[in-house]
Motif scaffolding. Structure first.
Motif, short mmCIF file in Angstrom:
data_model
loop_
_atom_site.label_atom_id
_atom_site.label_comp_id
_atom_site.label_asym_id
_atom_site.label_seq_id
_atom_site.Cartn_x
_atom_site.Cartn_y
_atom_site.Cartn_z
N MET A 146 5.08 80.60 -34.62
CA MET A 146 6.43 80.96 -34.17
C MET A 146 7.47 80.67 -35.24
N GLN A 147 7.34 79.57 -35.94
CA GLN A 147 8.28 79.25 -37.02
C GLN A 147 8.23 80.30 -38.12
N ALA A 148 7.03 80.71 -38.48
CA ALA A 148 6.88 81.68 -39.57
C ALA A 148 7.37 83.07 -39.18
N MET A 149 7.14 83.44 -37.93
CA MET A 149 7.42 84.82 -37.53
C MET A 149 8.67 85.01 -36.66
N GLY A 150 9.06 83.99 -35.92
CA GLY A 150 10.10 84.24 -34.93
C GLY A 150 11.29 83.31 -34.96
N GLN A 172 6.68 82.43 -21.62
CA GLN A 172 6.55 83.90 -21.60
C GLN A 172 7.90 84.59 -21.47
N SER A 173 8.76 84.07 -20.62
CA SER A 173 10.05 84.75 -20.42
C SER A 173 10.92 84.68 -21.68
N HIS A 174 10.84 83.59 -22.44
CA HIS A 174 11.63 83.48 -23.66
C HIS A 174 11.07 84.34 -24.79
N LEU A 175 9.80 84.69 -24.70
CA LEU A 175 9.19 85.57 -25.71
C LEU A 175 9.31 87.05 -25.34
N ALA A 176 9.77 87.34 -24.15
CA ALA A 176 9.77 88.72 -23.63
C ALA A 176 10.47 89.72 -24.54
N SER A 177 11.52 89.31 -25.23
CA SER A 177 12.26 90.25 -26.08
C SER A 177 11.71 90.33 -27.51
N TRP A 178 10.70 89.55 -27.81
CA TRP A 178 10.13 89.55 -29.16
C TRP A 178 9.33 90.84 -29.40
N PRO A 179 9.15 91.23 -30.67
CA PRO A 179 8.31 92.39 -30.96
C PRO A 179 6.91 92.19 -30.36
N ASP A 180 6.34 93.27 -29.84
CA ASP A 180 5.08 93.19 -29.09
C ASP A 180 3.97 92.44 -29.83
N ASP A 181 3.72 92.80 -31.08
CA ASP A 181 2.61 92.18 -31.82
C ASP A 181 2.82 90.68 -32.03
N VAL A 182 4.04 90.28 -32.33
CA VAL A 182 4.35 88.86 -32.54
C VAL A 182 4.21 88.11 -31.22
N ARG A 183 4.78 88.67 -30.14
CA ARG A 183 4.70 88.04 -28.82
C ARG A 183 3.25 87.88 -28.38
N GLU A 184 2.46 88.95 -28.51
CA GLU A 184 1.06 88.90 -28.07
C GLU A 184 0.25 87.88 -28.86
N HIS A 185 0.50 87.79 -30.17
CA HIS A 185 -0.26 86.83 -30.98
C HIS A 185 0.15 85.40 -30.63
N ALA A 186 1.44 85.17 -30.41
CA ALA A 186 1.90 83.83 -30.01
C ALA A 186 1.28 83.44 -28.67
#
Length: 196
Positions: A146-150, A172-186
């Motif tokens: 998360m530090q590296a990507m978000g 999950q709710s705080h990651l909801a607006s993240w880009p799909d690939d980054v969110r899914e990997h996190a």
């Protein structure tokens, strides 16, 4: 920390897009191609086991990159020692342990002596804390990713707090607006972070 070797399982991102996942030898070639095709976007390769960022020479041509990967990276060369008489090496490492005198007395009175008793106690403690260790490792790997990507993405701080608090729904709710690939990997990295 695991050494870099061609069979290491990893995942590569070009910007916020996941471009490859699998063995390092394949992922590194995809990452090199993405770097060449999109020089304006950062290309990052993460080890799947702990989400550490791998420093790869992606500027090299394919053949040179594969040759670099074939060389042992991060593994110290074993020191060659002459065999001496005595017990064979069993992988035992001698280190200093500081205990109170009554603790040494108790250890000395145990069947098998201090070393055997300490090894048994450590093994038992490892079994008891195995799920906590897995949870902690998943939290650390997820946070590293998360530090590296978000770090600049909305909800980063709140998602990190939820991760370490063990609150899966808030995470999950705080990651909801993240880009799909980054969110899914996190979320994938965090699989063991929310196990009770």
């Amino acid at each position: 920390m695991e050494a870099i070797h061609p069979g290491l399982r990893c995942t590569a991102f070009c910007g916020v897009d996941r471009i490859a996942s699998g063995q390092l030898r394949h992922v590194a070639l995809k990452a090199r191609q993405a770097r060449e095709a999109h020089p304006e976007r950062p290309v990052r390769v993460f080890a799947d086991a702990d989400a550490r960022l791998l420093a790869l020479p992606l500027e090299l041509p394919d053949a040179d990159l594969l040759a670099w990967l074939a060389q042992p990276q991060g593994v110290p060369a074993p020191a060659q020692r002459a065999r001496r008489p005595g017990r064979p090496r069993l992988g035992v490492v001698a280190r200093e342990v500081t205990l109170l005198p009554e603790q040494w007395d108790w250890l000395a009175a145990q069947p098998g002596g201090a070393s055997l008793t300490l090894r048994r106690l450590v093994d038992e403690a490892r079994k008891v804390s195995a799920s906590d260790d897995r949870r902690r490792a998943a939290q650390e790997a997820t946070y590293r990713f998360m530090q590296a990507m978000g770090e600049g993405l909305a909800g980063f701080e709140a998602a990190a707090r939820a991760l370490f608090a063990g609150d899966f729904h808030a995470f999950q709710s705080h990651l909801a607006s993240w880009p799909d690939d980054v969110r899914e990997h996190a979320e994938w990295l965090a699989t063991d972070a929310f196990v009770a």
